[in-house]
Design an enzyme around this catalytic site. Structure first.
Site: not given
Length: 506
Positions: A159, A189, A193, A227, A246, A251, A351
């Site tokens: 991505k 990714h 998981k 995060e 992003d 995701h 973030k």
């Protein structure tokens, strides 16, 4: 020594574009090494890293060894094991914009075919490079007449898959002129998981879950990926992307699809992906007039993280001091089908938040009739299913039970499935799972072209609105908080609140 190699896996040649890059050193190579140690790589394999810089195989292997020792979940490698693994590693300098420099890759492929006495080994072209090189690499593979047979060749791309709907369609269209869909592996990714994969088993292998998994019993769903870190050195990228692109477009929407999808009739890759696409198509479109009530955005300012002062987003390197880019995003979404009609799905990511965590919380409705005393503290609390993806890996049911004693007092209790307590072996990293699937030719965990495009189409109204309307209140949340007030208002309007992890001690 390592375990026996995976004899069922076909002999494989990996050609990694960006072979000296950060992704290769931090993720790809440690994952391949761990698969090797655990006996999952085929008996015959080769890894050819490529970059624009000429270097000897010995120097290249030395760089990779340092990275494996630092980033492998197994810790520092043993000399004999690394020596055996590294005997299959090579470096080849090439200019990825110049097809004539691809000829040595064809020579390598022919060399290994002869050495292995195998006519059709698998060839994996891994594009661990900036996205604007994906099509260039695919095109030059074709010009150089490298192996791009549907039976043997696979191309892997990371991505982001485009920067908007139009660019995603263009990327897919170009790739599909050179490779077939069953050859293209678009990596997300998060789908590799362990806990994310276990959601499928949890839902579809347990008969008690299906009767509850619908609008009759579930009140709402929250998906949070928070995060504590800032953007680091990614200012140039983040200014062009923002967190909606992003994180949410890929995701979080993929996590939503796994939670909401209908049971597939089999575990066939396309059958599973068809059910995910069904969810994306069923999602209620966000119209411009509803964006303020269906979304929230934020940008972090300065603050303190664990006793250390941190700067705000606009002070980060390569960031416009008047930037309108969001570092926090929340959406309220609906899936308009029989199973989920009227159930809100709340997505949140950001973030510089209070804690780094990824979790899915499914809140069930109240019991239809409360027979217990209604004194404060003795009212039954709603049941919740909490799926923790990171930092802890666990699935827990929050239920009600009687407290010990002579009176009928209720108490919340957790039934926890904790990976650390039941795993008989080390939990593999996401890239290990995904790389093994690439070797095996299994696309179940990889995004298909229509999945990518449907996800882009869903968020485009919000993306366009945010990019074309400058917000006057940025930055609107300090570092070490749970985000902006408008995100709290987004969910509070419906009578709910965000489920945050327990606060850290001060």
């Amino acid at each position: 020594m390592r375990k026996s190699a995976n004899k069922k896996a076909k002999s494989t040649i990996f050609i990694i574009f960006g072979g000296t890059g950060d992704l290769t050193k931090r993720k790809i190579m440690p994952a391949l090494y761990n698969l090797f140690l655990d006996g999952w790589l085929p008996e015959k394999f080769a890894i050819i890293g490529t970059s624009s810089t000429k270097m000897t195989d010995v120097k290249y292997k030395g760089e990779l060894l340092a990275s494996v020792n630092e980033f492998s979940r197994k810790g520092k490698s043993k000399k004999e094991e690394w020596s055996e693994f590294a005997s299959n590693i090579f470096h080849q300098a090439a200019d990825i914009t110049n097809a004539s420099t691809f000829k040595p890759f064809g020579d390598y492929i022919e060399k290994f075919k002869k050495e292995w006495e195998e006519e059709t080994p698998s060839v994996v072209y891994y594009c661990a490079v900036a996205p604007h090189f994906f099509c260039t690499i695919a095109h030059n593979i074709s010009i150089a007449k490298l192996d791009n047979s549907p039976e043997t060749a696979r191309i892997v791309i990371e991505k982001p898959f485009g920067t908007d709907l139009e660019s995603a369609k263009a990327l897919n269209a170009k790739l599909l002129t050179l490779f077939q869909e069953n050859q293209i592996y678009r990596i997300d990714h998060y789908l590799g998981k362990e806990v994310v994969q276990n959601i499928m088993a949890f839902r579809f292998a347990n008969s008690i879950m299906e009767p509850l998994w619908n609008r009759n019993h579930i009140e709402h769903v929250q998906i949070s990926v928070t995060e504590q870190i800032g953007i680091g050195t990614r200012g140039k990228y983040f200014e062009q992307a923002g967190i909606l692109r992003d994180m949410i477009q890929n995701h979080l929407l993929q996590l939503l699809c796994i939670i909401a999808m209908e049971p597939p009739v089999s575990f066939d890759a396309d059958e599973v992906r068809n059910r995910k696409v069904d969810i994306l198509k069923a999602m209620r479109k966000i119209v411009p007039s509803e964006i303020d009530s269906m979304s929230a955005r934020g940008q972090y300012g300065p603050g303190w993280i664990e006793g250390k002062e941190v700067i705000g987003y606009r002070e980060e390197e390569n960031v416009d001091p008047h930037s309108n880019t969001e570092t926090f995003a929340a959406l309220k979404l609906y899936v308009d089908n029989w199973r989920w009609q009227g159930v809100p799905f709340y997505l949140r990511t950001g973030k510089r938040l209070f804690k780094s965590a990824s979790q899915i919380t499914i809140q069930f409705k109240e019991v239809p009739h409360n027979i217990f005393h209604c004194e404060e503290g003795n009212t039954p609390k709603k049941n919740r299913l909490v799926i923790s993806i990171q930092p802890d890996m666990a699935i827990q049911f929050q239920l009600q039970s009687k407290s010990p004693g002579l009176e009928m007092n209720l108490n919340s209790m957790n039934m926890i499935f904790d990976y650390s307590g039941v795993a008989k072996s080390e939990t593999p990293e996401a890239y290990e799972t995904l790389l093994l699937d690439i070797i095996s030719g299994d696309q179940t965990l990889f995004m298909r072209a229509d999945q990518v495009e449907e996800a882009w189409e869903l968020i485009m109204p919000v993306l366009n609105f945010w990019e074309n309307s400058k917000t006057a209140d940025f930055p609107n949340y300090p570092a070490d908080s749970w985000g902006p007030e408008n995100a709290e208002a987004l969910i509070a309007r419906d009578g709910y609140h965000w489920f945050n992890l327990p606060e850290k001690s001060k």
